[in-house]
Design an enzyme around this catalytic site. Structure first.
Site, PDB file in Angstrom:
ATOM      1  N   CYS A 152       0.747  -1.222   0.100  1.00 36.33           N
ATOM      2  CA  CYS A 152      -0.035   0.039  -0.218  1.00 36.33           C
ATOM      3  C   CYS A 152       0.800   1.345   0.030  1.00 36.33           C
ATOM      4  O   CYS A 152       1.472   1.616   0.998  1.00 36.33           O
ATOM      5  CB  CYS A 152      -0.903   0.030   1.199  1.00 36.33           C
ATOM      6  SG  CYS A 152      -2.045  -1.592   1.546  1.00 36.33           S
ATOM      7  N   ALA A 176      -1.287  11.310  -3.932  1.00 38.66           N
ATOM      8  CA  ALA A 176       0.139  10.928  -3.959  1.00 38.66           C
ATOM      9  C   ALA A 176       0.012   9.789  -4.838  1.00 38.66           C
ATOM     10  O   ALA A 176       0.332   8.758  -4.154  1.00 38.66           O
ATOM     11  CB  ALA A 176       0.841  10.906  -2.621  1.00 38.66           C
ATOM     12  N   THR A 180      -3.821  -3.217  -4.573  1.00 37.09           N
ATOM     13  CA  THR A 180      -3.810  -4.957  -4.893  1.00 37.09           C
ATOM     14  C   THR A 180      -4.080  -5.554  -3.848  1.00 37.09           C
ATOM     15  O   THR A 180      -3.152  -5.540  -2.732  1.00 37.09           O
ATOM     16  CB  THR A 180      -2.791  -5.165  -5.780  1.00 37.09           C
ATOM     17  OG1 THR A 180      -2.977  -4.439  -7.114  1.00 37.09           O
ATOM     18  CG2 THR A 180      -3.215  -6.689  -6.223  1.00 37.09           C
ATOM     19  N   ARG A 192     -10.609 -16.929 -40.875  1.00 40.51           N
ATOM     20  CA  ARG A 192     -11.653 -16.013 -41.447  1.00 40.51           C
ATOM     21  C   ARG A 192     -11.486 -15.664 -42.978  1.00 40.51           C
ATOM     22  O   ARG A 192     -10.585 -15.323 -43.383  1.00 40.51           O
ATOM     23  CB  ARG A 192     -11.406 -14.718 -40.680  1.00 40.51           C
ATOM     24  CG  ARG A 192     -12.394 -13.524 -41.147  1.00 40.51           C
ATOM     25  CD  ARG A 192     -13.848 -13.810 -40.718  1.00 40.51           C
ATOM     26  NE  ARG A 192     -14.799 -12.541 -40.745  1.00 40.51           N
ATOM     27  CZ  ARG A 192     -16.043 -12.572 -40.706  1.00 40.51           C
ATOM     28  NH1 ARG A 192     -16.711 -13.929 -40.688  1.00 40.51           N
ATOM     29  NH2 ARG A 192     -16.768 -11.802 -41.110  1.00 40.51           N
ATOM     30  N   GLU A 195       2.015   1.144 -11.219  1.00 38.94           N
ATOM     31  CA  GLU A 195       3.729   1.058 -10.899  1.00 38.94           C
ATOM     32  C   GLU A 195       4.509   1.911 -11.850  1.00 38.94           C
ATOM     33  O   GLU A 195       5.528   1.715 -12.237  1.00 38.94           O
ATOM     34  CB  GLU A 195       4.218  -0.345 -11.145  1.00 38.94           C
ATOM     35  CG  GLU A 195       3.352  -1.167 -10.254  1.00 38.94           C
ATOM     36  CD  GLU A 195       4.413  -2.537  -9.815  1.00 38.94           C
ATOM     37  OE1 GLU A 195       5.484  -2.401  -9.883  1.00 38.94           O
ATOM     38  OE2 GLU A 195       4.037  -3.560  -9.688  1.00 38.94           O
ATOM     39  N   GLY A 196       3.874   3.148 -11.857  1.00 35.87           N
ATOM     40  CA  GLY A 196       4.487   4.201 -12.660  1.00 35.87           C
ATOM     41  C   GLY A 196       3.776   4.308 -14.227  1.00 35.87           C
ATOM     42  O   GLY A 196       4.041   3.378 -14.940  1.00 35.87           O
ATOM     43  N   THR A 197       3.188   5.554 -14.335  1.00 34.90           N
ATOM     44  CA  THR A 197       2.646   5.881 -15.718  1.00 34.90           C
ATOM     45  C   THR A 197       3.698   5.782 -16.968  1.00 34.90           C
ATOM     46  O   THR A 197       4.828   6.129 -16.665  1.00 34.90           O
ATOM     47  CB  THR A 197       1.906   7.164 -15.769  1.00 34.90           C
ATOM     48  OG1 THR A 197       2.628   7.998 -15.561  1.00 34.90           O
ATOM     49  CG2 THR A 197       0.822   7.173 -14.687  1.00 34.90           C
TER      50      THR A 197
END
Length: 404
Positions: free
Chosen positions: A128, A134, A164, A288, A384-386
């Site tokens: 967490c 933040a 999570t 297809r 976990e960081g953009t």
């Protein structure tokens, strides 16, 4: 001259095939159900524990691989099966990484086994750190930790977001500010043991993807934990805070150390999602028939698939390089860990988008799993960081300039 090879060794091939078999036989058949239910797939987690895929022994075996490739190999195969279930199984690893990265040997022995529980009663753990105000800005963390010398306890107060396994975990690892005036350098990580009073998660968050993985906001209302729950111990914290007050260079802080350890593995998860979508779209294009021939015979379709495969393979090489570097204590001087997560996450979004497009109207239906993979992929450019934060890390690393 030393020999160079990209071949996997026998143990790595066996690991890959074993995890792939579990993903194909257990995870994929259950994926649609647990995605629709939006519930933690405890029976699947228990099955993973029974076969040895869920537990500290498995992670330790992967970490013992001197190449660093075992964990990303296993992650790619498991998440090829399903990302939501995969995160339910491997999500505990983030809390374990935090304990491993900041804890003492005694703390690892005490807390890591409790993160997993046992085969009869498996448990999960939660890391967490993000907060409503933040996320990427870890220096803005408001959760506070105050030491009570009379009882040798730390008192935690605050709120964590997007955790999570938050609330359903046995062990929670919580980052908190000990000296707010020092910003991120004044933070530390704490273990909140199972059943600790004051920790609550009142609402499970409903998400676009990864729906089988539990995500919740966690509230800390005067949560008291013993002094031994400070990861790394009081002496190490006091020394680190003293260096920070003196203006000396920091060696890192709790949340960032955890993310540095985990980013290549997260990239491998994204690869699993991307590869699943690519393989499905390739098979679909071969079967297809339109205008009297399989659509794979059209250059637009074939070239799209070629690009998908190329990008997946390129991203995997970045993930493997960063994993090897991390395992062998090679510094990420050019942000190699961030590179791997950034590339793999954006490839997952691009490939799943193309897979839906190649299936046309069928890709928009839940009858085909590409729509689920499309939803699951997006998180890999966010958590976990953009992607923007990864680019910031890389740009600062290669330039030596504090880019803002």
């Amino acid at each position: 001259m030393a020999e160079f090879s990209l071949d996997l060794n026998e143990e790595q091939r066996d690991l890959r095939d074993w995890v792939h078999g579990f993903a194909a036989e257990v995870v994929r058949p259950a994926a649609a159900e647990w995605d629709a239910r939006e519930e933690t797939p405890w029976p699947v987690i228990q099955e993973a524990a029974k076969v040895g895929l869920y537990g500290f022994e498995f992670l330790a075996t992967c970490w013992a691989d001197p190449t660093g490739l075992s964990l990303p190999i296993a992650s790619e195969e498991l998440f090829w099966g399903d990302a939501g279930i995969g995160l339910s199984i491997f999500g505990t690893g983030l809390a374990v990484a935090a304990i491993y990265g900041a804890g003492t040997p005694d703390q690892m022995v005490e807390w890591v086994p409790q993160c997993f529980g046992d085969v009869d009663r498996p448990a999960v753990a939660a890391f967490c750190t993000s907060e409503p105000e933040a996320g990427s800005d870890v220096g803005a963390m408001r959760t506070r930790a105050v030491y009570d010398e009379a009882s040798d306890e730390w008192v935690l107060r605050g709120q964590k977001a997007y955790a999570t396994n938050g609330g359903i975990a046995g062990v929670h690892v919580v980052t908190a500010s000990v000296e707010p005036e020092l910003g991120s350098r004044g933070q530390a990580a704490f273990v909140v043991p199972p059943g600790t009073a004051g920790l609550s998660a009142t609402r499970k968050l409903r998400k676009l993807g990864l729906r089988a993985s539990h995500t919740a906001d966690v509230f800390l209302d005067d949560v008291r934990v013993p002094g031994r729950c400070l990861l790394g111990g009081r002496e190490a914290l006091d020394e680190r805070l003293a260096r920070a007050r003196a203006g000396q260079r920091a060696s890192g802080q709790a949340a960032m150390r955890t993310f540095e350890l985990s980013r290549p593995t997260v990239g491998a998860q994204a690869l699993g999602v991307a590869r699943a979508a690519y393989e499905y779209a390739l098979d679909y294009a071969k079967d297809r028939v339109q205008f009297g021939r399989p659509i794979i015979e059209n250059q637009a379709v074939a070239f799209a698939l070629a690009d998908m495969r190329m990008e997946i393979d390129a991203a995997r090489l970045l993930v493997w390089r960063a994993s090897w570097m991390g395992r062998n204590n090679r510094p990420f001087t050019a942000g190699e860990g961030s590179m791997s997560k950034l590339k793999a996450g954006e490839v997952a979004v691009s490939v799943t988008d193309k897979a839906v497009q190649l299936l046309g109207g069928a890709g928009f239906l839940r009858d085909h799993p590409v729509e689920r993979w499309y939803r699951d992929a997006k998180i890999y450019t966010i958590f976990e960081g953009t992607s923007e934060i990864q680019r910031l890390v890389i740009s600062r690393a290669i330039s030596g300039v504090h880019v803002r």
